[in-house]
Motif scaffolding. Structure first.
Motif, PDB file in Angstrom:
ATOM      1  N   GLY A  63      40.489   7.676  27.730  1.00 46.40           N
ATOM      2  CA  GLY A  63      39.706   6.521  28.154  1.00 46.40           C
ATOM      3  C   GLY A  63      38.225   6.811  28.330  1.00 46.40           C
ATOM      4  N   ALA A  64      37.808   8.070  28.125  1.00 49.53           N
ATOM      5  CA  ALA A  64      36.385   8.410  28.254  1.00 49.53           C
ATOM      6  C   ALA A  64      35.562   7.755  27.149  1.00 49.53           C
ATOM      7  N   GLY A  65      36.260   7.331  26.089  1.00 52.05           N
ATOM      8  CA  GLY A  65      35.556   6.648  24.997  1.00 52.05           C
ATOM      9  C   GLY A  65      35.320   7.550  23.790  1.00 52.05           C
ATOM     10  N   LYS A  66      36.130   8.583  23.637  1.00 54.64           N
ATOM     11  CA  LYS A  66      35.938   9.548  22.540  1.00 54.64           C
ATOM     12  C   LYS A  66      36.002   8.871  21.171  1.00 54.64           C
ATOM     13  N   SER A  67      37.061   8.074  20.964  1.00 54.83           N
ATOM     14  CA  SER A  67      37.229   7.445  19.640  1.00 54.83           C
ATOM     15  C   SER A  67      36.077   6.477  19.352  1.00 54.83           C
ATOM     16  N   GLY A 102      46.272   2.995  18.355  1.00 51.92           N
ATOM     17  CA  GLY A 102      45.081   2.678  19.145  1.00 51.92           C
ATOM     18  C   GLY A 102      43.841   3.312  18.547  1.00 51.92           C
ATOM     19  N   ASP A 103      43.953   4.610  18.208  1.00 52.47           N
ATOM     20  CA  ASP A 103      42.806   5.323  17.656  1.00 52.47           C
ATOM     21  C   ASP A 103      42.347   4.710  16.341  1.00 52.47           C
ATOM     22  N   LYS A 104      43.344   4.389  15.517  1.00 53.44           N
ATOM     23  CA  LYS A 104      43.003   3.817  14.212  1.00 53.44           C
ATOM     24  C   LYS A 104      42.307   2.479  14.397  1.00 53.44           C
ATOM     25  N   THR A 105      42.825   1.701  15.349  1.00 53.09           N
ATOM     26  CA  THR A 105      42.245   0.390  15.558  1.00 53.09           C
ATOM     27  C   THR A 105      40.816   0.525  16.075  1.00 53.09           C
ATOM     28  N   ARG A 106      40.661   1.460  17.013  1.00 54.56           N
ATOM     29  CA  ARG A 106      39.321   1.612  17.591  1.00 54.56           C
ATOM     30  C   ARG A 106      38.318   2.152  16.587  1.00 54.56           C
ATOM     31  N   MET A 107      38.794   2.934  15.618  1.00 52.85           N
ATOM     32  CA  MET A 107      37.850   3.435  14.627  1.00 52.85           C
ATOM     33  C   MET A 107      37.929   2.582  13.364  1.00 52.85           C
ATOM     34  N   VAL A 151      36.354  16.715  15.637  1.00 54.69           N
ATOM     35  CA  VAL A 151      37.705  16.982  16.127  1.00 54.69           C
ATOM     36  C   VAL A 151      37.802  16.341  17.509  1.00 54.69           C
ATOM     37  N   GLU A 152      38.634  15.316  17.619  1.00 54.99           N
ATOM     38  CA  GLU A 152      38.779  14.631  18.910  1.00 54.99           C
ATOM     39  C   GLU A 152      39.997  15.183  19.644  1.00 54.99           C
ATOM     40  N   THR A 153      39.787  15.614  20.874  1.00 53.37           N
ATOM     41  CA  THR A 153      40.943  16.060  21.673  1.00 53.37           C
ATOM     42  C   THR A 153      40.832  15.536  23.091  1.00 53.37           C
ATOM     43  N   VAL A 198      27.099  11.688  29.483  1.00 53.09           N
ATOM     44  CA  VAL A 198      27.622  10.690  30.414  1.00 53.09           C
ATOM     45  C   VAL A 198      27.762   9.400  29.612  1.00 53.09           C
ATOM     46  N   HIS A 199      29.005   9.032  29.375  1.00 49.83           N
ATOM     47  CA  HIS A 199      29.281   7.939  28.439  1.00 49.83           C
ATOM     48  C   HIS A 199      29.344   6.590  29.166  1.00 49.83           C
ATOM     49  N   LYS A 200      29.315   5.530  28.394  1.00 52.73           N
ATOM     50  CA  LYS A 200      29.377   4.148  28.885  1.00 52.73           C
ATOM     51  C   LYS A 200      28.189   3.832  29.794  1.00 52.73           C
ATOM     52  N   ALA A 201      27.029   4.375  29.401  1.00 53.04           N
ATOM     53  CA  ALA A 201      25.801   4.096  30.159  1.00 53.04           C
ATOM     54  C   ALA A 201      25.280   2.730  29.728  1.00 53.04           C
ATOM     55  N   CYS A 237      24.735   8.026  27.114  1.00 49.61           N
ATOM     56  CA  CYS A 237      24.701   7.133  25.949  1.00 49.61           C
ATOM     57  C   CYS A 237      25.718   6.012  26.106  1.00 49.61           C
ATOM     58  N   SER A 238      25.562   5.005  25.281  1.00 46.12           N
ATOM     59  CA  SER A 238      26.546   3.931  25.230  1.00 46.12           C
ATOM     60  C   SER A 238      26.946   3.714  23.778  1.00 46.12           C
ATOM     61  N   SER A 239      28.220   3.862  23.507  1.00 48.57           N
ATOM     62  CA  SER A 239      28.690   3.638  22.136  1.00 48.57           C
ATOM     63  C   SER A 239      28.781   2.149  21.864  1.00 48.57           C
ATOM     64  N   LEU A 240      29.100   1.377  22.900  1.00 46.18           N
ATOM     65  CA  LEU A 240      29.221  -0.077  22.701  1.00 46.18           C
ATOM     66  C   LEU A 240      27.864  -0.691  22.375  1.00 46.18           C
ATOM     67  N   ASP A 241      26.810  -0.256  23.093  1.00 53.63           N
ATOM     68  CA  ASP A 241      25.469  -0.803  22.855  1.00 53.63           C
ATOM     69  C   ASP A 241      24.696   0.003  21.812  1.00 53.63           C
TER      70      ASP A 241
END
Ligand SMILES: Nc1nc2c(ncn2[C@@H]2O[C@H](COP(=O)(O)OP(=O)(O)O)[C@@H](O)[C@H]2O)c(=O)[nH]1
Ligand SMILES: [Mg+2]
Length: 335
Positions: A63-67, A102-107, A151-153, A198-201, A237-241
């Motif tokens: 849930g940290a937002g890796k994908s 889930g991962d496939k959908t998110r990417m 490599v996502e883990t 620090v994600h989701k900023a 950073c923010s991946s959404l924005d």
């Protein structure tokens, strides 16, 4: 479906054929002895084509937002001419149930991109960590022309150390939480990171993310003050924005130049390769031991005797090793 020959796999990889690349990864992940020989031949043939990429590990709690992060950075890179491969280890069975989907959908955006290849692999029941064939998969992706490999883990202590051994650059995604969070994070894990993000900023969380970033900056600096080499950085950073993503890529490029100038980039890969060699030998000997007919025949008997105390563990171990060696020598004479 007709079985493919080794040369068909090799040609497919050389031509950057994504379907064949995926099939080859399935082949090397297989445990069957008949697949092992084919896999070995393919890996040997493509080895000289591998190595030309930057290998990036991305870790963090579920849930940290890796994908999402990989999707955003990966899409940016594809738009800038790179070819991006993502090897995601899926802990589905142990954590959330079916997160491959889930991962496939998110990417999904990245998955549609012609310059990208996404491969989720099961973690084999382990919580976190990497698939035990991830290293081979990296080499295959490089031979197929991918120059940025993610490599996502899932990070749960064990995962970070394993992925660190495979990649050039290691990003740890964390969430805001202030001092407590920082206290809880094991120092050992913090030490592995080349970049802490620090994600989701974004939104209401932005200010807090900046404060958390400052705290991490300070701890990283203290942790690293006596060492040579790359000094880990903390960013938000923010991946959404899509904010702070380009800056992260700039840091990765800076890292690559810094390490190459000091001959540390390939030195690190050489160390990893040596560790890999040792682990392959270990794996081979381990399998050969437990597949040995004599060991199989007497193992439970000896184990029971040590459990009941009629044999010490040391005596039991030597007895098994003796049986193993005797049988191995006999096999050799018969060969
Ligand atoms: N606010 C915000 N949410 C995000 C961001 N990145 C991911 N998320 C959300 O966090 C959740 C988990 O994301 P995911 O990428 O699956 O995390 P993973 O388990 O670490 O791979 C999803 O609901 C995402 O939409 C971000 O930059 N900002
Ligand atoms: Mg994920």
């Amino acid at each position: 479906m007709r079985k493919k020959t080794v040369s068909e796999y090799i040609e497919g990889i050389k031509n950057g054929n994504r379907a064949l690349l995926a099939q080859t990864i399935t082949l090397i992940e297989s445990n069957a002895a008949k697949h092992r020989k084919k896999a070995e031949a393919i890996l040997k043939a493509i080895h000289h084509l591998s190595g030309n990429s930057i290998r990036i590990g991305v870790s963090g709690v579920p849930g940290a937002g890796k994908s999402t992060f990989i999707e955003t950075l990966g899409t940016y890179l594809c738009n800038n001419g790179y070819h991006v491969a993502v090897l995601a280890v899926d802990p589905s069975s142990t954590v959330s149930g079916g997160s491959i989907l889930g991962d496939k959908t998110r990417m999904s955006e990245l998955a549609r991109n012609k310059r990208a290849f996404i491969r989720p692999s099961p973690s084999g029941g382990k919580l976190g960590g990497v698939h035990y064939k991830t290293r081979e998969s990296i080499l295959l992706c490089e031979a197929a022309g991918y120059d940025v490999i993610f490599v996502e883990t899932v990070g749960v202590g064990q995962g970070e150390t394993e992925v660190r051994e495979l990649v050039d650059f290691f990003i740890l995604l964390v969430l805001t939480g202030g001092g407590d969070e920082l206290q809880q994070m094991k120092r050992g894990i913090l030490e592995l990171a080349d970049l802490l993000c620090v994600h989701k900023a974004d939104g209401n969380n932005k200010q807090q993310a900046l404060l958390t970033q400052k705290e991490y900056e300070l701890s990283l600096h203290l942790l690293h003050s006596n060492q040579d080499g790359w000094e880990p950085k903390a960013v938000s950073c923010s991946s959404l924005d899509n904010e702070g993503i380009e800056e992260i890529w700039d840091i990765i490029c800076e890292f690559k130049t810094y390490m190459k100038e000091r001959h540390l980039f390939y030195e690190n890969r050489m160390k990893q390769s040596n560790a890999w060699l040792e682990s392959l030998v270990r794996e081979y000997l381990w399998n050969s031991f437990y597949e040995n007919e004599e060991v199989k025949k007497y193992f439970y008997d000896i184990k029971t005797r040590t459990e009941h105390g009629s044999l010490t563990a040391l005596e039991g171990a030597y007895e098994l090793i003796h049986l193993y060696e005797k049988r191995a020598a006999k096999n050799e004479r018969c060969d």
